[in-house]
Write a protein that holds these residues in place. Structure first.
Motif, PDB file in Angstrom:
ATOM      1  N   MET A 379       0.830  -1.183   0.054  1.00 41.19           N
ATOM      2  CA  MET A 379       0.272   0.003  -0.281  1.00 41.19           C
ATOM      3  C   MET A 379       0.939   1.167  -0.151  1.00 41.19           C
ATOM      4  O   MET A 379       1.837   1.189   0.683  1.00 41.19           O
ATOM      5  N   ASP A 380       0.430   2.385  -0.759  1.00 40.62           N
ATOM      6  CA  ASP A 380       0.927   3.410  -0.663  1.00 40.62           C
ATOM      7  C   ASP A 380       0.122   4.545  -0.373  1.00 40.62           C
ATOM      8  O   ASP A 380      -1.253   4.345  -0.917  1.00 40.62           O
ATOM      9  N   VAL A 381       0.484   5.485   0.627  1.00 45.88           N
ATOM     10  CA  VAL A 381      -0.660   6.836   0.720  1.00 45.88           C
ATOM     11  C   VAL A 381       0.025   7.833  -0.192  1.00 45.88           C
ATOM     12  O   VAL A 381       0.957   8.269   0.094  1.00 45.88           O
ATOM     13  N   GLY A 387       2.302  13.430  -3.601  1.00 44.79           N
ATOM     14  CA  GLY A 387       2.267  12.218  -4.026  1.00 44.79           C
ATOM     15  C   GLY A 387       2.524  11.130  -2.855  1.00 44.79           C
ATOM     16  O   GLY A 387       1.890  11.356  -1.929  1.00 44.79           O
ATOM     17  N   GLU A 388       3.523  10.210  -3.124  1.00 38.26           N
ATOM     18  CA  GLU A 388       3.832   9.303  -2.242  1.00 38.26           C
ATOM     19  C   GLU A 388       4.009  10.017  -0.559  1.00 38.26           C
ATOM     20  O   GLU A 388       5.362  10.352  -0.695  1.00 38.26           O
ATOM     21  N   ILE A 389       3.299   9.540   0.412  1.00 42.16           N
ATOM     22  CA  ILE A 389       4.016  10.147   1.632  1.00 42.16           C
ATOM     23  C   ILE A 389       4.148   8.782   2.458  1.00 42.16           C
ATOM     24  O   ILE A 389       4.937   8.908   3.778  1.00 42.16           O
ATOM     25  N   ILE A 390       3.543   7.869   2.151  1.00 41.42           N
ATOM     26  CA  ILE A 390       3.736   6.580   2.959  1.00 41.42           C
ATOM     27  C   ILE A 390       3.783   5.227   1.962  1.00 41.42           C
ATOM     28  O   ILE A 390       3.206   5.227   0.977  1.00 41.42           O
ATOM     29  N   GLY A 391       4.820   4.374   2.416  1.00 37.61           N
ATOM     30  CA  GLY A 391       4.729   3.243   1.533  1.00 37.61           C
ATOM     31  C   GLY A 391       4.769   1.943   2.574  1.00 37.61           C
ATOM     32  O   GLY A 391       5.433   2.067   3.533  1.00 37.61           O
ATOM     33  N   GLY A 392       4.022   0.865   2.294  1.00 37.47           N
ATOM     34  CA  GLY A 392       3.969  -0.203   3.399  1.00 37.47           C
ATOM     35  C   GLY A 392       3.679  -1.427   2.719  1.00 37.47           C
ATOM     36  O   GLY A 392       3.377  -1.410   1.726  1.00 37.47           O
TER      37      GLY A 392
HETATM   38 MG    MG Z   1       7.565   3.630  -1.964  1.00 37.71          MG
END
Ligand code: MG
Ligand code: 4AD
Length: 464
Positions: A379-381, A387-392
């Motif tokens: 998941m990416d927020v 744009g992307e602030i979280i990647g998990g």
């Molecule tokens: Mg990422």
């Protein structure tokens, strides 16, 4: 000495009491009647304290009249209600002491009222004195305390993962090497290759790109943990979203799947937005006025609404149908570029999106494979404007599936310790990494990530 912080003085009811403050002069203006109005700051809040110094002071000519932006001073005086606009109290000085002068006011690098952010990056050691960087620093600090408070209230333990590591968690090869070998003339082995046996750790070592793998080991013992510290990436990206040294927050939860992970990300971000709105009202008002007029209303709105959830596959269809001409191609299997992420979050949805279930080929080895055999529980927020602030992701907890991936990447031996976590009491677990500076930029509306960290490190520039 009854020394008081400016923020406290500004909230004190004035009864003619004597107070002493220490700080720096933001500006001085004189009236024809022989009064000087000094705006004093000490960094404890956005607003300055108005100090009035009159010509009856012994050192009015010799000192007060010399004050200009940047002088360090100590002032004692009487706290009274202010009749002026924009402040409730002011200090009528009985004593003004110069603690530190500004050598040559004309040459003071930040004497002028407004400077470009680009210029201020060249004087990163002086920029905390400006209104903007005072505000950013306070919001950054509030954000950090809120992060610890959030997790502490929910029984997440803070784990300090190492900064020096031997593994490339993300597998992107963007590593800074840590070595005690002579870089220009390293020892060679019989095969003529660099002899890492002679290096400090007797093997290659790097600055960490993520604390995740180590955090997983603690999550599978303490259930809920998080890291919060610096991470390093030698990405050669000269963009407004990338730093070579940035801070990341990485929660990791045992017995949690991708839905739990997404729920945590949303709850966490919303909590942080609210905390900053509440605790740093003064600074946020400044950002709304000077930096991004929509920053405040956008954040208030986002703090009250829910995030959109969407599958990667659905996002691809939307992007293909958008009719926009993107610089980079869009099709199933390709990674999304910043322009795509921004279109989705900004133009299509207008609030943060949690994008899930990406193709396995474009994601890291540790992500859990979905039943379709094509995607992983990633998941990416994505936030509007950033744009992307979280990647998990949910992590691959099944040893056999993980082993196949490790083998394909030649990591089996190196990550044998990581395999132990699946051998002994493995459990589904999930986590994510939040880019601290990216979130700070989202909150403040600041455009360049180099302005979200005190001393930015980027390619070909780390002068301080
Ligand atoms: Mg990422
Ligand atoms: O998506 P990333 O690469 O994820 C990880 O590192 C995972 N191991 C995290 C985890 O699951 N525990 O990075 C996480 C976040 C990104 O979403 C982005 O906000 C930020 O870190 N980030 C950067 N921020 C500034 N400069 C860079 N060069 C960044 N690279 C990533």
């Amino acid at each position: 000495m009854n020394k008081i912080d400016v923020v406290e003085l500004l909230a004190t009811s004035p009864t003619g009491q004597t107070v002493t403050v220490q700080g720096w002069v933001r500006s001085r203006r004189d009236s024809k009647a022989g009064l000087s109005f000094i705006a004093l700051y000490d960094g404890t809040c956005f607003d300055t304290l108005q100090v009035i110094a009159g010509k009856t002071l012994d050192n009015y000519q010799s000192d007060v009249q010399r004050l200009s932006s940047g002088f360090a001073v100590q002032i004692t005086g009487t706290l009274v209600a202010s009749e002026g606009q924009g402040q409730s109290v002011e200090v009528q000085a009985t004593q003004v002491t110069i603690v530190g002068e500004v050598d040559d006011p004309e040459q003071y690098p930040i004497a002028k009222k407004r400077h470009t952010f680009e210029y201020l990056r060249q004087v990163a050691h002086l920029r905390p004195r400006t209104n903007a960087f005072g505000a950013i620093s306070r919001v950054r600090s509030t954000l950090a305390s809120s992060i610890h408070r959030y997790f502490s209230e929910r029984r997440f333990q803070w784990v300090n993962t190492p900064l020096i590591t031997t593994s490339d968690c993300e597998g992107a090869g963007e590593l800074f090497r840590v070595s005690t070998l002579d870089a220009l003339n390293p020892p060679k082995n019989d095969a003529g290759k660099v002899d890492f046996d002679k290096d400090f750790f007797a093997r290659e070592a790097y600055l960490t790109v993520s604390g995740q793998l180590n955090a997983e080991s603690y999550a599978l013992a303490l259930s809920k943990v998080y890291t919060f510290g610096p991470t390093f990436r030698a990405e050669n990206s000269n963009t407004s979203r990338h730093l070579a040294e940035f801070w990341m927050v990485e929660p990791e939860m045992a017995f949690a799947d991708l839905d739990d992970n997404a729920a945590l990300a949303e709850d966490f971000l919303t909590y942080l937005f609210k905390a900053v709105l509440e605790e740093r009202e003064d600074d946020m008002a400044f950002f709304a006025q000077r930096i991004d007029k929509d920053a405040l209303t956008r954040l208030q709105h986002v703090a009250e609404s829910s995030f959109e959830r969407m599958d990667y596959s659905e996002a691809i269809v939307l992007l293909e149908k958008s009719g926009k001409s993107f610089e980079y191609p869009v099709s199933w299997g390709l990674d999304l570029q910043s322009e795509h992420e921004r279109w989705l979050a900004e133009e299509h949805v207008g609030r943060p999106i949690i994008l899930q279930n990406y193709p396995k080929e474009i994601k890291a080895f540790y992500m859990r494979e979905n039943d379709d055999g094509k995607t992983v529980a990633a998941m990416d927020v994505l936030a509007p404007g950033i744009g992307e602030i979280i990647g998990g992701s949910q992590r691959e907890e099944r040893l056999s599936v993980l082993d196949a991936k490790l083998a394909a990447r030649g990591l089996t031996e190196e990550l044998d310790w990581y395999r132990d976590l699946r051998r002994y009491g493995s459990a589904p677990h999930s986590g994510f990494g939040m880019g601290f500076e990216r979130v700070l930029n989202y909150i403040t509306g600041m455009e360049n990530i180099r302005d979200a960290i005190p001393f930015p490190r980027v390619p070909r520039s780390a002068p301080f």
